[in-house]
Each structure stands twice: as C-alpha cells, then as structure tokens.
Design a protein around this motif. Structure first.
Motif: not given
Length: 274
Positions: A40-43, A97-100, A102-105
């Motif tokens: 989570s921190a890396m994303m 985390i999965m939402r995070q 998806a948002d990053l991609m």
C-alpha cells in the motif's frame, strides 16, 4: 535546464528515487529486499510521484524502473496475509488495496505524459500488470514475465485486465492459466513489451528512446495518448467520429501550425505546448 533529484520515502524506508534530466523523469522503485512489491505504501508513493509529474511542465516523458533482480513481485503477500487476522477476515483491507491498485494502473493509462516501463528483472502478477499498464516497455534480454496467481490459488484477475488489453486473448489466457514465466523474446512476440536490449546497452537505448519522445510537443503527446485509449473501447464508427474531432481540435492548436510550418520550411519546430 537544471537537473532535479528527489527521494520519496515512508517514515523509515526509502521507496522511490527520482531524477529529472532534459524532460525525462525517472522513477525508480528501490525496495529490492521486498522485490519491489506493490505494498500500500509503495502504491501511494508511486501515485504521488505520478501526480506531481502530471503538473510539472518540465517533465515530458516518465521512465519507471526498479533496483534489484526483481522489477516488481506484485502485491505484498505478507501485507495481505496479515489482514486475515482482522475481524472481517481481511475483506476491508483487500477491498482497499485492490481499489488502490486499480486506481494506480488507471492513473498511468490516463496520465498526460507517456510512461515507459524499464524492466531489468522479473515482473510477476501485479508487477506484470504494472508493465502492461505503461504506454511502452523496454526490457533486458534476461527479463521475465508471469501471472502466477493460479499456482497459489489466487487467479490474477486484476493483472488480467491490463494483460488482456495488450496481448491476444489466447496468449493472455496461456499466461493466466499456466502461471508459467515467459522470457523477454516471448513477451515481445506476445506484444507485452516493445524492445529487448542487452543489459550493457540498456541505458544508451533507454535514453535515446525517451529523448526522442521528450522532443515532441507535450500538447500533442497528451492529446494523442488520451485519444488512443479512449477510442480503443469504442465501436469502429464511433472511434472514427471521435478521432476525427480530435484531429480537428489538434489542427487548430498552435503546435500543429508550428510543426507543419517547420516541416514545410525544413527547420526544427519551436514547441509552445499550446
């Protein structure tokens, strides 16, 4: 232009190293001890750097790389496993985390600047998704790629989204169903990466590649990248209508006028990014 360097970090561990030079912005994941996992921190760190880069007019193209033998090992399985101790069995953490991710991609796809993955090691699961989400990808001849979730009872469903938009369906399913690694040559054949470069020549090729893109009008790059991804999801007739409208607006831009005049006058264009 003056070079600018910075480091994004958590309270203790540096996560990213960044460097801006002549319009090319390098973002390097530097957690080799954790195989550059998308914690989570890396994303959060990656998202923050991408957001800053979007607003910086000096940045024209972004290189995304990593230190160590592993480009990115995907999600941090230790972080995910620890959440099982939560009262809900980890559901809230997994959803976040999965939402995070998806948002990053999607942030990469929708970014106004071209984003190029520079892969020097293993890209697995969400790490492979990260490569697929970038606009372009350069890899060394020793790089490998895989979506191995099926091997541990966790189908790579979110990596599947980016993968299936880059390679043919049967090739994507081959990777997803077998979980086996493919080498750089196969990844290029599949369409996952653009070029394969021997490690000794990587820096030279990457710099030449990025500099060529950085020399273009930022407005034109932004216009073209946005239009490319939007038309992909449209039926053919709608895609042509949309692209025609984009061309009209693009033709009315100052940089298009300047670029055409420069071509006709056999001189280098002077971009204003407008």
């Amino acid at each position: 232009m003056t070079d600018a360097a910075a480091t994004s970090q958590t309270a203790e561990t540096p996560l990213l190293a960044t460097l801006l030079h002549e319009g090319v912005y390098r973002i390097v994941m530097q957690r080799p001890e954790s195989m550059n996992a998308l914690s989570s921190a890396m994303m959060s760190a990656l998202s923050a750097e991408l957001a800053k880069a979007a607003e910086n007019p000096d940045i024209r193209v972004i290189l995304l790389g990593a230190e160590g033998k592993v480009f990115c090992a995907g999600h941090d399985l230790k972080e995910l496993t620890a959440a099982r101790a939560d009262a809900d069995g980890g559901r809230a953490t997994y959803e976040r985390i999965m939402r995070q991710c998806a948002d990053l991609m999607q942030q990469i796809v929708r970014h106004p600047k071209p984003v190029i993955a520079v892969v020097t090691g293993v890209a697995t699961a969400a790490g492979c998704q990260l490569v697929a989400s970038c606009d372009l990808a350069l890899a060394t001849d020793t790089a490998t790629f895989c979506t191995p979730g099926v091997n541990i009872g966790l189908f790579c469903s979110t990596p599947m989204v980016a993968l299936s938009r880059n390679v043919a369906p049967k090739q994507a399913m081959e990777m997803l169903l077998t979980g086996e690694s493919i080498d750089a040559s196969t990844a290029k054949e599949f369409g996952l990466i653009n070029r394969i470069v021997p490690r000794d020549y990587l820096e030279t090729v990457v710099q030449k590649y990025a500099s060529a893109i950085a020399s273009k009008s930022a407005l034109t790059l932004k216009t073209g990248k946005e239009a490319f991804y939007r038309q992909l999801e449209m039926p053919l007739d709608q895609a042509y209508d949309f692209a025609a409208n984009v061309m009209v607006e693009n033709m009315l831009a100052r940089d298009a006028e300047e670029g055409i005049n420069a071509f006709l006058q056999k001189r280098a264009p002077n971009w204003t990014d407008s």
